[in-house]
Design an enzyme around this catalytic site. Structure first.
Site, short mmCIF file in Angstrom:
data_model
loop_
_atom_site.label_atom_id
_atom_site.label_comp_id
_atom_site.label_asym_id
_atom_site.label_seq_id
_atom_site.Cartn_x
_atom_site.Cartn_y
_atom_site.Cartn_z
N TYR A 17 14.54 69.61 37.77
CA TYR A 17 13.50 68.58 37.82
C TYR A 17 14.14 67.19 37.76
O TYR A 17 15.10 66.96 37.02
CB TYR A 17 12.54 68.81 36.64
CG TYR A 17 11.60 67.67 36.41
CD1 TYR A 17 10.71 67.27 37.39
CD2 TYR A 17 11.59 66.98 35.20
CE1 TYR A 17 9.85 66.21 37.18
CE2 TYR A 17 10.73 65.93 34.98
CZ TYR A 17 9.87 65.55 35.98
OH TYR A 17 9.01 64.48 35.79
N ARG A 59 3.64 63.72 11.83
CA ARG A 59 4.86 63.69 12.66
C ARG A 59 5.79 64.83 12.23
O ARG A 59 6.61 65.30 13.02
CB ARG A 59 5.55 62.32 12.56
CG ARG A 59 6.88 62.24 13.33
CD ARG A 59 7.29 60.81 13.71
NE ARG A 59 7.11 59.87 12.64
CZ ARG A 59 7.89 59.75 11.56
NH1 ARG A 59 8.94 60.54 11.42
NH2 ARG A 59 7.63 58.86 10.63
C1 PLP Z 1 10.50 71.99 35.43
C2 PLP Z 1 10.04 70.78 34.65
N1 PLP Z 1 10.57 70.55 33.45
C3 PLP Z 1 10.21 69.47 32.72
C4 PLP Z 1 9.28 68.57 33.20
C5 PLP Z 1 8.92 67.37 32.37
O1 PLP Z 1 7.71 67.59 31.73
P1 PLP Z 1 6.74 66.41 31.26
O2 PLP Z 1 6.22 65.75 32.48
O3 PLP Z 1 5.72 67.13 30.45
O4 PLP Z 1 7.57 65.49 30.45
C6 PLP Z 1 8.69 68.78 34.44
C7 PLP Z 1 7.69 67.84 34.96
O5 PLP Z 1 7.28 67.93 36.10
C8 PLP Z 1 9.09 69.91 35.20
O6 PLP Z 1 8.58 70.18 36.40
#
Ligand code: PLP
Length: 366
Positions: A85, A32
């Site tokens: 996102y 970890r």
């Molecule tokens: C632009 C972006 N950032 C972060 C994430 C989150 O990533 P994860 O699904 O690996 O947690 C995503 C997921 O689609 C994303 O499109």
């Protein structure tokens, strides 16, 4: 090489005690804290992004939330572009306020609004190519605004990948990726990674050690396999996406196409400056006729798979109103710039002619 061990043996108790006191930086104690395969993945991403180091996490969200918890405490404030996102949006708008961390939201082109909100904030946050509408911010300008207040600009570089853009070169202080996407590239791992200077990275790593969202060694090993072909995959996805975006622009069953490398796209000048004229492997488009028609179109696809995620070998499509943004009303969708017919297409490595045939047939016979 895959080191799957969770723990490491010592030749004597004095060596064990010394390594345990240091936790990291003097050999491996416990995975970890640090693991050789994860370290190799971190070194590869740091090299790609041009940072001194990197810290890996179990997912993109693990990485993003660790940045927030490392740089902000209760009572602190973040300034963010509202084109983000969905889970990053809910982290900032719903989850973190429960711990006393709030966010001011701005359109990514509202530089005056962003400048006015930055004094007293802890960081400025945006995506290089926003999810899902693929808008490109002026990173150098945002870095300048953050720099005026001595704040870090944190950039989610997932959609662009370091092949198209290295945000640290444009003034960003922190770069984050969902390694689940282009870095991994094969739809078979979850991972995240943060690149920054040593001080920020140590704060982010400390959050990771205490909260525990460490990257599994096997996923680091898969991601290293993905990185070996990253430039080739990104290049192919960009070429195919541009071809598809151009064809859809002329299709009468499509109301609008969103793709930064199209001359007609509002982000085109910024794509020239930041992405070397490329648009990435993801595009958006509005299917004419709205929600039902878009859902029927998606159901008629034979090669392209309706599924979340992006940046991998296979092309995936999401109809936002019926899949990723179901919680939004028609008005809320509109204000987020997402029409009821909006689809996000992540272009994989299939033959672009086959992809176009699939899209055209489904548009014409939904
Ligand atoms: C632009 C972006 N950032 C972060 C994430 C989150 O990533 P994860 O699904 O690996 O947690 C995503 C997921 O689609 C994303 O499109």
């Amino acid at each position: 090489m895959l080191h799957s061990s969770s723990t490491y043996a010592f030749s004597d108790s004095a060596e064990f005690a010394a390594a345990s006191r240091a936790k990291v930086g003097s050999g491996y104690v416990y995975s970890r804290w640090a693991n050789p395969t994860v370290d190799a993945f971190e070194a590869a991403v740091a090299g790609l992004e041009g940072s001194n180091g990197a810290e890996a996490f179990s997912s993109g969200m693990g990485a993003i939330s660790s940045i927030m918890l490392a740089l902000c405490s209760s009572g602190d404030r973040v300034v963010a572009a509202k084109q983000l996102y969905g889970n990053t949006y809910s982290l900032l708008s719903e989850r973190l306020p429960r711990y006393g961390i709030t966010t001011n939201w701005f359109d990514l082109v509202d530089h005056a609004g962003i400048r006015s909100a930055l004094p007293g904030a802890k960081l400025l946050y945006c995506e290089t190519i926003s999810n899902p509408r693929v808008q490109v911010p002026d990173l150098a300008k945002l870095a300048e605004l953050a720099g005026e207040q001595g704040l870090p600009l944190v950039v989610d570089n997932t959609f662009a990948s370091p092949i198209l853009c290295r945000p640290l070169e444009h003034g960003a202080s922190v770069v984050v990726h969902s390694a689940t996407k282009f870095l991994g590239g094969h739809h078979d791992l979850l991972g995240g990674v943060v690149c920054a200077d040593a001080e920020i990275l140590e704060a982010v790593a400390a959050v990771g050690r205490d909260f525990g969202p460490s990257l599994a060694p096997f996923n680091a090993w898969l991601a290293l396999r993905g990185i070996a072909t990253l430039p080739l995959r990104v290049e192919r996805s960009c070429d195919s996406a541009l071809r598809i975006a151009g064809a859809l622009e002329d299709h009468e069953e499509v109301d609008a196409v969103y793709y930064p490398a199209l001359a007609s796209d509002p982000s085109n000048a910024l794509a020239d400056r930041l992405l070397g004229g490329r648009g990435g492997g993801t595009l958006g488009f509005d299917v004419a006729g709205g929600r039902d028609r878009a859902a029927a179109f998606q159901d008629s696809l034979r090669l392209i798979t309706p599924a979340s995620s992006l940046g991998g070998t296979h092309s995936l499509i999401v109809h936002a109103a019926s899949a990723t943004h179901t919680q939004l009303s028609a008005d809320e969708l509109r204000s987020a710039g997402i029409s009821e017919g909006f689809c996000r297409l992540s272009v994989g490595l299939e033959d672009p002619d086959d992809l176009l045939d699939d899209l055209t047939a489904a548009l014409e016979n939904p």
